[in-house]
Design a protein around this motif. Structure first.
Motif, PDB file in Angstrom:
ATOM      1  N   ASN A  40       9.248   8.992   0.126  1.00 25.89           N
ATOM      2  CA  ASN A  40       8.649  10.110  -0.621  1.00 25.89           C
ATOM      3  C   ASN A  40       7.236  10.407  -0.140  1.00 25.89           C
ATOM      4  O   ASN A  40       6.324  10.609  -0.933  1.00 25.89           O
ATOM      5  N   GLY A  41       7.054  10.426   1.147  1.00 29.70           N
ATOM      6  CA  GLY A  41       5.761  10.757   1.724  1.00 29.70           C
ATOM      7  C   GLY A  41       4.792   9.589   1.830  1.00 29.70           C
ATOM      8  O   GLY A  41       3.699   9.747   2.370  1.00 29.70           O
ATOM      9  N   ARG A  42       5.168   8.441   1.319  1.00 35.49           N
ATOM     10  CA  ARG A  42       4.306   7.257   1.390  1.00 35.49           C
ATOM     11  C   ARG A  42       4.653   6.449   2.636  1.00 35.49           C
ATOM     12  O   ARG A  42       5.792   6.028   2.822  1.00 35.49           O
ATOM     13  N   LEU A  43       3.661   6.241   3.480  1.00 36.80           N
ATOM     14  CA  LEU A  43       3.867   5.455   4.689  1.00 36.80           C
ATOM     15  C   LEU A  43       4.058   3.996   4.308  1.00 36.80           C
ATOM     16  O   LEU A  43       3.256   3.406   3.596  1.00 36.80           O
ATOM     17  N   MET A  44       5.160   3.428   4.763  1.00 34.73           N
ATOM     18  CA  MET A  44       5.452   2.024   4.505  1.00 34.73           C
ATOM     19  C   MET A  44       4.897   1.187   5.649  1.00 34.73           C
ATOM     20  O   MET A  44       5.518   1.085   6.703  1.00 34.73           O
ATOM     21  N   LYS A  45       3.719   0.613   5.431  1.00 37.23           N
ATOM     22  CA  LYS A  45       3.103  -0.205   6.473  1.00 37.23           C
ATOM     23  C   LYS A  45       3.720  -1.598   6.529  1.00 37.23           C
ATOM     24  O   LYS A  45       3.714  -2.235   7.563  1.00 37.23           O
ATOM     25  N   TRP A  47       7.000  -2.491   5.855  1.00 39.65           N
ATOM     26  CA  TRP A  47       8.408  -2.232   5.585  1.00 39.65           C
ATOM     27  C   TRP A  47       9.316  -3.404   5.924  1.00 39.65           C
ATOM     28  O   TRP A  47      10.447  -3.451   5.456  1.00 39.65           O
ATOM     29  N   LEU A  48       8.835  -4.361   6.704  1.00 38.65           N
ATOM     30  CA  LEU A  48       9.660  -5.530   7.013  1.00 38.65           C
ATOM     31  C   LEU A  48       9.774  -6.492   5.835  1.00 38.65           C
ATOM     32  O   LEU A  48      10.641  -7.350   5.816  1.00 38.65           O
ATOM     33  N   MET A  52       8.283  -5.775  -0.832  1.00 38.71           N
ATOM     34  CA  MET A  52       7.402  -4.603  -0.871  1.00 38.71           C
ATOM     35  C   MET A  52       8.221  -3.314  -0.852  1.00 38.71           C
ATOM     36  O   MET A  52       7.917  -2.360  -1.560  1.00 38.71           O
ATOM     37  N   MET A  53       9.253  -3.301  -0.044  1.00 35.51           N
ATOM     38  CA  MET A  53      10.107  -2.121   0.039  1.00 35.51           C
ATOM     39  C   MET A  53      10.751  -1.846  -1.316  1.00 35.51           C
ATOM     40  O   MET A  53      10.758  -0.708  -1.781  1.00 35.51           O
ATOM     41  N   ASP A  54      11.253  -2.886  -1.969  1.00 33.76           N
ATOM     42  CA  ASP A  54      11.858  -2.733  -3.296  1.00 33.76           C
ATOM     43  C   ASP A  54      10.843  -2.221  -4.311  1.00 33.76           C
ATOM     44  O   ASP A  54      11.157  -1.351  -5.129  1.00 33.76           O
ATOM     45  N   LEU A  55       9.627  -2.752  -4.264  1.00 36.99           N
ATOM     46  CA  LEU A  55       8.589  -2.320  -5.208  1.00 36.99           C
ATOM     47  C   LEU A  55       8.273  -0.841  -5.053  1.00 36.99           C
ATOM     48  O   LEU A  55       8.169  -0.102  -6.036  1.00 36.99           O
ATOM     49  N   VAL A  56       8.102  -0.409  -3.824  1.00 40.89           N
ATOM     50  CA  VAL A  56       7.766   0.991  -3.579  1.00 40.89           C
ATOM     51  C   VAL A  56       8.913   1.900  -3.996  1.00 40.89           C
ATOM     52  O   VAL A  56       8.697   2.934  -4.640  1.00 40.89           O
ATOM     53  N   ILE A  57      10.130   1.524  -3.677  1.00 38.71           N
ATOM     54  CA  ILE A  57      11.288   2.344  -4.059  1.00 38.71           C
ATOM     55  C   ILE A  57      11.402   2.408  -5.574  1.00 38.71           C
ATOM     56  O   ILE A  57      11.622   3.489  -6.140  1.00 38.71           O
ATOM     57  N   ILE A  61      11.191   5.799  -7.879  1.00 38.27           N
ATOM     58  CA  ILE A  61      12.248   6.169  -8.819  1.00 38.27           C
ATOM     59  C   ILE A  61      11.652   6.431 -10.184  1.00 38.27           C
ATOM     60  O   ILE A  61      11.993   7.426 -10.849  1.00 38.27           O
ATOM     61  N   LYS A  62      10.735   5.583 -10.628  1.00 37.94           N
ATOM     62  CA  LYS A  62      10.079   5.789 -11.925  1.00 37.94           C
ATOM     63  C   LYS A  62       9.287   7.075 -11.943  1.00 37.94           C
ATOM     64  O   LYS A  62       9.310   7.823 -12.929  1.00 37.94           O
ATOM     65  N   ARG A  63       8.571   7.368 -10.847  1.00 39.20           N
ATOM     66  CA  ARG A  63       7.800   8.622 -10.776  1.00 39.20           C
ATOM     67  C   ARG A  63       8.713   9.834 -10.815  1.00 39.20           C
ATOM     68  O   ARG A  63       8.390  10.833 -11.449  1.00 39.20           O
ATOM     69  N   ALA A  64       9.856   9.746 -10.182  1.00 41.68           N
ATOM     70  CA  ALA A  64      10.788  10.864 -10.132  1.00 41.68           C
ATOM     71  C   ALA A  64      11.393  11.153 -11.507  1.00 41.68           C
ATOM     72  O   ALA A  64      11.739  12.293 -11.808  1.00 41.68           O
ATOM     73  N   LYS A  65      11.524  10.115 -12.326  1.00 40.49           N
ATOM     74  CA  LYS A  65      12.119  10.291 -13.644  1.00 40.49           C
ATOM     75  C   LYS A  65      11.141  10.894 -14.642  1.00 40.49           C
ATOM     76  O   LYS A  65      11.561  11.372 -15.696  1.00 40.49           O
ATOM     77  N   LYS A  66       9.840  10.868 -14.329  1.00 37.01           N
ATOM     78  CA  LYS A  66       8.839  11.419 -15.265  1.00 37.01           C
ATOM     79  C   LYS A  66       8.774  12.915 -15.195  1.00 37.01           C
ATOM     80  O   LYS A  66       9.036  13.610 -14.360  1.00 37.01           O
TER      81      LYS A  66
END
Length: 66
Positions: A40-45, A47-48, A52-57, A61-66
């Motif tokens: 969603n436009g956030r660069l995943m520095k 990502w390995l 961290m990947m789960d947290l950002v996703i 998802i929470k932001r999208a539901k608001k």
């Protein structure tokens, strides 16, 4: 692989133009290598790191539901 079609594509100006446009877009976005992952436009520095990947996703998802 259709070698004749592949070689034709490599030699075509339209193929080169598409590649150059992608390179320019990547440079404009700050892409420094591949793979580069955005969520969603956030660069995943980091990502390995699957945590961290789960947290950002989850955050996205929470932001999208608001």
């Amino acid at each position: 692989l259709d070698l004749q079609k592949f070689e034709s594509c490599l030699a075509s100006d339209s193929g080169k133009a598409k590649i150059l446009a992608d390179i320019e877009l990547g440079n404009g976005l700050g892409v420094q290598g591949t793979p580069t992952i955005y969520v969603n436009g956030r660069l995943m520095k980091n990502w390995l790191n699957p945590v961290m990947m789960d947290l950002v996703i989850d955050e996205e998802i929470k932001r999208a539901k608001k």
